[in-house]
Design an enzyme around this catalytic site. Sequence first.
Site, PDB file in Angstrom:
ATOM      1  N   ARG A 124       0.819  -1.238   0.000  1.00 18.85           N
ATOM      2  CA  ARG A 124       0.000   0.000   0.000  1.00 18.85           C
ATOM      3  C   ARG A 124       0.839   1.268   0.000  1.00 18.85           C
ATOM      4  NH1 ARG A 124      -3.795  -2.868   3.342  1.00 18.85           N
ATOM      5  NH2 ARG A 124      -5.388  -3.680   1.934  1.00 18.85           N
ATOM      6  N   LYS A 146       4.320  11.912 -11.139  1.00 14.36           N
ATOM      7  CA  LYS A 146       3.504  11.099 -12.048  1.00 14.36           C
ATOM      8  C   LYS A 146       4.209   9.752 -12.234  1.00 14.36           C
ATOM      9  CE  LYS A 146       1.078  14.472 -14.896  1.00 14.36           C
ATOM     10  NZ  LYS A 146       0.936  15.052 -16.243  1.00 14.36           N
ATOM     11  N   GLU A 188      12.814  19.745 -23.245  1.00 17.34           N
ATOM     12  CA  GLU A 188      11.875  19.956 -22.130  1.00 17.34           C
ATOM     13  C   GLU A 188      12.269  21.190 -21.298  1.00 17.34           C
ATOM     14  OE1 GLU A 188       9.007  18.455 -21.546  1.00 17.34           O
ATOM     15  OE2 GLU A 188       9.105  16.550 -22.632  1.00 17.34           O
ATOM     16  N   LYS A 228       8.807  23.877 -12.859  1.00 15.74           N
ATOM     17  CA  LYS A 228       7.883  22.735 -12.746  1.00 15.74           C
ATOM     18  C   LYS A 228       7.412  22.577 -11.291  1.00 15.74           C
ATOM     19  CE  LYS A 228       6.895  17.984 -13.795  1.00 15.74           C
ATOM     20  NZ  LYS A 228       7.149  16.782 -14.558  1.00 15.74           N
ATOM     21  N   GLU A 238      -3.076  17.886 -11.707  1.00 15.32           N
ATOM     22  CA  GLU A 238      -3.407  18.365 -13.049  1.00 15.32           C
ATOM     23  C   GLU A 238      -4.898  18.652 -13.239  1.00 15.32           C
ATOM     24  OE1 GLU A 238      -0.839  16.774 -16.135  1.00 15.32           O
ATOM     25  OE2 GLU A 238      -2.492  16.938 -17.555  1.00 15.32           O
ATOM     26  N   ARG A 242      -1.229  22.519 -14.346  1.00 14.15           N
ATOM     27  CA  ARG A 242      -0.202  21.517 -14.690  1.00 14.15           C
ATOM     28  C   ARG A 242      -0.302  21.091 -16.153  1.00 14.15           C
ATOM     29  NH1 ARG A 242       2.169  16.528 -11.042  1.00 14.15           N
ATOM     30  NH2 ARG A 242       3.657  15.828 -12.613  1.00 14.15           N
ATOM     31  N   ASN A 246       2.221  20.490 -20.830  1.00  9.40           N
ATOM     32  CA  ASN A 246       2.072  19.702 -22.061  1.00  9.40           C
ATOM     33  C   ASN A 246       2.232  20.554 -23.312  1.00  9.40           C
ATOM     34  OD1 ASN A 246       1.493  16.998 -21.107  1.00  9.40           O
ATOM     35  ND2 ASN A 246      -0.306  17.924 -20.192  1.00  9.40           N
ATOM     36  N   HIS A 249       3.165  19.023 -26.602  1.00  5.33           N
ATOM     37  CA  HIS A 249       3.051  17.564 -26.466  1.00  5.33           C
ATOM     38  C   HIS A 249       1.880  16.964 -27.255  1.00  5.33           C
ATOM     39  CE1 HIS A 249       6.143  18.088 -23.509  1.00  5.33           C
ATOM     40  NE2 HIS A 249       6.175  16.803 -23.224  1.00  5.33           N
ATOM     41  N   HIS A 253       2.897  13.888 -29.372  1.00  4.20           N
ATOM     42  CA  HIS A 253       2.360  12.529 -29.229  1.00  4.20           C
ATOM     43  C   HIS A 253       1.838  12.034 -30.568  1.00  4.20           C
ATOM     44  CE1 HIS A 253       1.817  13.345 -24.659  1.00  4.20           C
ATOM     45  NE2 HIS A 253       3.018  12.837 -24.924  1.00  4.20           N
ATOM     46  N   HIS A 266      11.352  11.247 -28.080  1.00 10.34           N
ATOM     47  CA  HIS A 266      10.253  12.050 -27.526  1.00 10.34           C
ATOM     48  C   HIS A 266      10.604  13.546 -27.544  1.00 10.34           C
ATOM     49  CE1 HIS A 266       6.991  13.346 -24.961  1.00 10.34           C
ATOM     50  NE2 HIS A 266       7.839  13.815 -24.069  1.00 10.34           N
TER      51      HIS A 266
HETATM   52  N1  GLY Z   1       5.360  15.829 -17.834  1.00 11.40           N
HETATM   53  C1  GLY Z   1       4.325  16.686 -17.451  1.00 11.40           C
HETATM   54  C2  GLY Z   1       3.978  16.605 -16.008  1.00 11.40           C
HETATM   55  O1  GLY Z   1       4.714  16.050 -15.215  1.00 11.40           O
HETATM   56  O2  GLY Z   1       2.955  17.099 -15.629  1.00 11.40           O
END
Ligand code: GLY
Length: 367
Positions: A124, A146, A188, A228, A238, A242, A246, A249, A253, A266
């Site tokens: 957990r 993430k 990035e 960030k 997000e 947040r 992107n 992106h 993508h 990428h």
């Molecule tokens: N890569 C975008 C984020 O971490 O929100």
Amino acid sequence: MSEILRVPVGLGARSYDVLVGAGALAAAQSRLPDFFPRGRAIIVTDRNVAALHLKTVSDRLEAAGLRADPVVVEPGETSKSWDGLEHLVDCLLDRNIERSESVIALGGGVIGDLTGFAASITKRGVDFIQIPTTLLAQVDSSVGGKTGINTGHGKNFVGTFHQPRLVIADMDLLASLPLREQRAGYAEIVKAALVGDAGLFGRLEAAGASALEGDVLSAAVAAAVAFKAKIVAEDEREAGARALLNLGHTFAHAFEAEAPKDAIRHGEAVAAGLALAFAYSARRGLCPAEDADRVAGHLRAAGLPDGPGALAHGDWVAERLIDRMRDDKKNRDGRITLILARGIGRAYIDRDTDETDLTRFLETLLK
Ligand code: GLY
């Protein structure tokens, strides 16, 4: 050891530091014992990274009075899967990991995302530390919590938010990174600047290609991470701001989905996507054409693609790219959501994109 920059990510009781610079691992040594009360540190890494960096990290742990216990998985996206997750969780359970222990993720984005996810669900939830070994992972995936795996439905469609306890972005670990990967990660950093830090973009632009080297790069990594961190502190899950991260992106993508496997990186797709986001913003009269030109100019100076034509794959069809963009996780009510910009450092979430207009824009550009 050059100066180590400490960037805090402010999330209340779950706050943590990102240590940036050449020698960050050595600088973190005195903090390490706190995370491993049983005296052993499980390190998750892949075969390629293990060959390059496992000894360095194990030696550092030993110097801190800890024993390294590595779990070495296969390199590449195939490990970031249900099977890869099951295997890793079993490895952690086989080692009888306890909740008081942390796990180290040593590698690029695949290892960080996979290990973070496994840590978040094993018993957990156990803590984890990120030691990113690519520039891309240092400036993006290792920070912000993430985690996830890919499924047949898409990349990162299953995962959790699980913040690391510490991120060690040691620039020395990038020494063996091929220039192509270095440039792809740098995209990035440019993205962070374009989203919300015009001053950083100005500094990168002034440095030109040398922004990818030495102390200039360390400072740029720290600035991108600080940017960030601010967004993550404001909107960890997000729900709003947040999504700005992107920028570029949605296009990226679509390029990645359309290109043959491994044809483009990428970060290269992101670079082309950044140029497109600005070109499209300029076309819609949202941002000055001069800003779009500056973006494309700096991407070229950094050796990055300044649009789809400069990507290593060239067979793009506007309709097919639009189809891919319809699958984007940011979309709402069946409409394509784009991150566009009112200028450098002024990105915003645009939910008013007209698909016909976007298709025409892409068709003209791809002619
Ligand atoms: N890569 C975008 C984020 O971490 O929100």
